[in-house]
Design a protein around this motif. Structure first.
Motif, PDB file in Angstrom:
ATOM      1  N   ALA A 135      16.381   8.608  37.803  1.00  0.00           N
ATOM      2  CA  ALA A 135      15.681   9.037  39.491  1.00  0.00           C
ATOM      3  C   ALA A 135      17.076   9.023  39.606  1.00  0.00           C
ATOM      4  CB  ALA A 135      15.725   7.645  40.023  1.00  0.00           C
ATOM      5  N   MET A 136      18.133   8.631  39.986  1.00  0.00           N
ATOM      6  CA  MET A 136      19.644   9.593  40.040  1.00  0.00           C
ATOM      7  C   MET A 136      19.318  11.467  39.861  1.00  0.00           C
ATOM      8  SD  MET A 136      22.127   6.772  39.760  1.00  0.00           S
ATOM      9  CE  MET A 136      23.699   7.691  40.388  1.00  0.00           C
ATOM     10  N   SER A 137      18.861  11.738  38.241  1.00  0.00           N
ATOM     11  CA  SER A 137      19.017  13.124  37.883  1.00  0.00           C
ATOM     12  C   SER A 137      17.732  13.810  38.761  1.00  0.00           C
ATOM     13  CB  SER A 137      18.476  12.864  36.757  1.00  0.00           C
ATOM     14  OG  SER A 137      19.912  12.104  36.104  1.00  0.00           O
ATOM     15  N   GLY A 138      17.301  13.470  39.589  1.00  0.00           N
ATOM     16  CA  GLY A 138      16.071  14.256  40.207  1.00  0.00           C
ATOM     17  C   GLY A 138      14.517  13.140  39.159  1.00  0.00           C
ATOM     18  N   GLY A 139      14.418  12.361  38.653  1.00  0.00           N
ATOM     19  CA  GLY A 139      12.818  12.478  37.688  1.00  0.00           C
ATOM     20  C   GLY A 139      12.746  13.258  36.827  1.00  0.00           C
ATOM     21  N   LEU A 140      11.386  12.638  36.216  1.00  0.00           N
ATOM     22  CA  LEU A 140      11.004  14.141  34.990  1.00  0.00           C
ATOM     23  C   LEU A 140      10.111  15.076  35.221  1.00  0.00           C
ATOM     24  CD1 LEU A 140       9.166  11.204  32.954  1.00  0.00           C
ATOM     25  CD2 LEU A 140      12.226  11.956  33.194  1.00  0.00           C
ATOM     26  N   SER A 141      11.016  16.178  34.952  1.00  0.00           N
ATOM     27  CA  SER A 141      10.336  17.328  35.082  1.00  0.00           C
ATOM     28  C   SER A 141       9.162  17.714  34.413  1.00  0.00           C
ATOM     29  CB  SER A 141      10.693  18.697  34.074  1.00  0.00           C
ATOM     30  OG  SER A 141      10.540  18.445  33.447  1.00  0.00           O
ATOM     31  N   PRO A 142       8.251  18.243  35.257  1.00  0.00           N
ATOM     32  CA  PRO A 142       6.825  18.407  34.875  1.00  0.00           C
ATOM     33  C   PRO A 142       6.023  18.323  33.383  1.00  0.00           C
ATOM     34  CG  PRO A 142       6.730  19.794  36.638  1.00  0.00           C
ATOM     35  CD  PRO A 142       8.073  19.382  36.459  1.00  0.00           C
ATOM     36  N   PHE A 143       7.450  19.134  32.194  1.00  0.00           N
ATOM     37  CA  PHE A 143       7.318  19.187  31.446  1.00  0.00           C
ATOM     38  C   PHE A 143       7.404  18.394  30.104  1.00  0.00           C
ATOM     39  CE2 PHE A 143       6.775  23.398  33.577  1.00  0.00           C
ATOM     40  CZ  PHE A 143       5.821  23.710  33.664  1.00  0.00           C
ATOM     41  N   ALA A 144       8.065  17.073  30.516  1.00  0.00           N
ATOM     42  CA  ALA A 144       8.538  16.094  30.074  1.00  0.00           C
ATOM     43  C   ALA A 144       7.799  15.373  29.360  1.00  0.00           C
ATOM     44  CB  ALA A 144       9.682  15.122  30.753  1.00  0.00           C
ATOM     45  N   GLU A 145       8.291  15.221  27.740  1.00  0.00           N
ATOM     46  CA  GLU A 145       7.661  14.437  26.986  1.00  0.00           C
ATOM     47  C   GLU A 145       8.305  13.720  27.599  1.00  0.00           C
ATOM     48  OE1 GLU A 145       7.857  14.996  22.752  1.00  0.00           O
ATOM     49  OE2 GLU A 145       8.210  17.470  23.734  1.00  0.00           O
ATOM     50  N   SER A 146       7.448  12.398  28.395  1.00  0.00           N
ATOM     51  CA  SER A 146       8.172  11.018  29.255  1.00  0.00           C
ATOM     52  C   SER A 146       7.664  10.214  28.150  1.00  0.00           C
ATOM     53  CB  SER A 146       7.409  10.890  29.882  1.00  0.00           C
ATOM     54  OG  SER A 146       5.965  10.785  29.855  1.00  0.00           O
ATOM     55  N   GLY A 147       7.100   9.894  26.927  1.00  0.00           N
ATOM     56  CA  GLY A 147       7.290   8.934  25.722  1.00  0.00           C
ATOM     57  C   GLY A 147       7.833   8.987  24.814  1.00  0.00           C
ATOM     58  N   SER A 148       8.790   9.900  25.047  1.00  0.00           N
ATOM     59  CA  SER A 148       9.347  10.246  23.581  1.00  0.00           C
ATOM     60  C   SER A 148      11.179  10.400  23.855  1.00  0.00           C
ATOM     61  CB  SER A 148       9.313  11.286  22.791  1.00  0.00           C
ATOM     62  OG  SER A 148       7.983  11.111  22.477  1.00  0.00           O
ATOM     63  N   ILE A 149      11.057   9.878  25.455  1.00  0.00           N
ATOM     64  CA  ILE A 149      13.209   9.680  25.594  1.00  0.00           C
ATOM     65  C   ILE A 149      13.589   9.153  24.319  1.00  0.00           C
ATOM     66  CG2 ILE A 149      14.743   9.079  27.624  1.00  0.00           C
ATOM     67  CD1 ILE A 149      12.266   8.969  29.644  1.00  0.00           C
ATOM     68  N   ILE A 150      15.121   9.442  24.685  1.00  0.00           N
ATOM     69  CA  ILE A 150      16.247   8.599  23.214  1.00  0.00           C
ATOM     70  C   ILE A 150      17.131   8.382  24.098  1.00  0.00           C
ATOM     71  CG2 ILE A 150      15.021   8.924  21.600  1.00  0.00           C
ATOM     72  CD1 ILE A 150      17.772  11.059  21.237  1.00  0.00           C
ATOM     73  N   ILE A 151      18.167   7.157  24.383  1.00  0.00           N
ATOM     74  CA  ILE A 151      19.005   7.084  24.412  1.00  0.00           C
ATOM     75  C   ILE A 151      20.047   7.059  23.262  1.00  0.00           C
ATOM     76  CG2 ILE A 151      20.593   5.521  25.960  1.00  0.00           C
ATOM     77  CD1 ILE A 151      16.865   5.153  26.217  1.00  0.00           C
ATOM     78  N   VAL A 152      21.864   7.695  23.254  1.00  0.00           N
ATOM     79  CA  VAL A 152      21.937   7.835  21.751  1.00  0.00           C
ATOM     80  C   VAL A 152      23.535   7.449  23.065  1.00  0.00           C
ATOM     81  CG1 VAL A 152      23.107   9.690  20.272  1.00  0.00           C
ATOM     82  CG2 VAL A 152      21.321  10.093  21.557  1.00  0.00           C
ATOM     83  N   ARG A 153      24.216   6.394  21.709  1.00  0.00           N
ATOM     84  CA  ARG A 153      25.131   5.206  21.948  1.00  0.00           C
ATOM     85  C   ARG A 153      25.918   5.793  20.896  1.00  0.00           C
ATOM     86  NH1 ARG A 153      24.010  -0.337  23.860  1.00  0.00           N
ATOM     87  NH2 ARG A 153      23.441   1.586  26.047  1.00  0.00           N
ATOM     88  N   ARG A 154      27.439   5.891  21.238  1.00  0.00           N
ATOM     89  CA  ARG A 154      28.224   6.232  20.120  1.00  0.00           C
ATOM     90  C   ARG A 154      29.067   4.720  20.528  1.00  0.00           C
ATOM     91  NH1 ARG A 154      30.474  10.507  17.634  1.00  0.00           N
ATOM     92  NH2 ARG A 154      29.083  11.759  19.164  1.00  0.00           N
ATOM     93  N   SER A 155      29.389   4.017  18.898  1.00  0.00           N
ATOM     94  CA  SER A 155      30.153   3.232  18.713  1.00  0.00           C
ATOM     95  C   SER A 155      31.472   3.469  18.679  1.00  0.00           C
ATOM     96  CB  SER A 155      29.633   2.626  17.236  1.00  0.00           C
ATOM     97  OG  SER A 155      28.070   2.206  17.542  1.00  0.00           O
ATOM     98  N   LYS A 156      32.992   2.843  18.613  1.00  0.00           N
ATOM     99  CA  LYS A 156      33.595   2.978  17.690  1.00  0.00           C
ATOM    100  C   LYS A 156      34.397   3.262  17.395  1.00  0.00           C
ATOM    101  CE  LYS A 156      35.398  -0.737  21.697  1.00  0.00           C
ATOM    102  NZ  LYS A 156      36.191  -1.681  21.734  1.00  0.00           N
ATOM    103  N   ASP A 157      33.493   3.129  15.986  1.00  0.00           N
ATOM    104  CA  ASP A 157      33.630   3.744  14.638  1.00  0.00           C
ATOM    105  C   ASP A 157      32.766   4.960  14.228  1.00  0.00           C
ATOM    106  OD1 ASP A 157      31.071   3.530  14.186  1.00  0.00           O
ATOM    107  OD2 ASP A 157      30.986   1.762  13.099  1.00  0.00           O
TER     108      ASP A 157
END
Length: 191
Positions: A135-157
């Motif tokens: 929401a803070m990024s203005g929402g999804l664009s009309p061309f977004a693949e809304s069912g395929s979003i991912i969150i990438v998290r880097r661990s300390k290692d």
């Protein structure tokens, strides 16, 4: 995007905006906030204009201040930093009244990239979920693949963990547990 999904997104944006209005004031009185890289603080010693300045917490967590030298600020609260500076400065100015004020929070950050209306680097003033970041990024664009979003998290290692996020399911009121609270450094990728 159908009208129900748009309505839900608008409601979330409004709720987040209302909730975040008090966040900056809350940070200045919250003794639990830990300083981090790029935060801006004001340090002053009462009665000495030469000992008053704004400083930025360096990437290594340190700050430099006259009479105190280099001091580790990253990970400390404002009160802990004030006490540490007061101790160092008291060698030169006994009973020096030292003030430390958090001027601007610049960490921790999360990143939102891809097919959103406003790709962003967001400062997390409080806990933030995936939907709030979108929401803070203005929402999804009309061309977004809304069912395929991912969150990438880097661990300390150095390893990375990927969390799938299906916006369509969430908008339908399903699989709500996927709307995780983001951690500093997370990247939300919208294909």
């Amino acid at each position: 995007m159908n009208s129900l999904k748009l309505f839900i997104l608008c409601c979330l944006v409004i709720l987040f905006a209302l909730n975040s209005q008090g966040a900056s004031a809350e940070l200045t009185v919250n003794d639990e906030y830990r300083l981090g890289s790029e935060d801006i603080i004001e340090i002053s010693v009462w009665g000495d204009e030469e000992l008053a300045r704004e400083v930025v917490v360096r990437p290594d967590g340190g700050v430099s201040f006259p009479l105190a030298g280099d001091v580790k600020a990253g990970g400390l609260t404002v009160n802990e930093l004030r006490d540490k500076l007061k101790e160092r400065i008291s060698e030169f100015i006994p009973d020096a009244p030292v003030t430390v004020i958090l001027r601007k929070v610049e960490h921790p950050k999360v990143y939102v990239v891809g097919k959103v209306n406003k790709p962003s680097v967001l400062v997390m003033g409080q806990d933030m979920t995936v939907v709030q970041a979108l929401a803070m990024s203005g929402g999804l664009s009309p061309f977004a693949e809304s069912g395929s979003i991912i969150i990438v998290r880097r661990s300390k290692d150095g390893s990375q963990k990927v969390f799938p996020f299906d916006y369509d399911e969430l908008a339908d009121g399903e699989n709500l547990k996927q709307n995780i609270i983001l951690k500093p450094g997370d990247t939300v990728i919208v294909p």
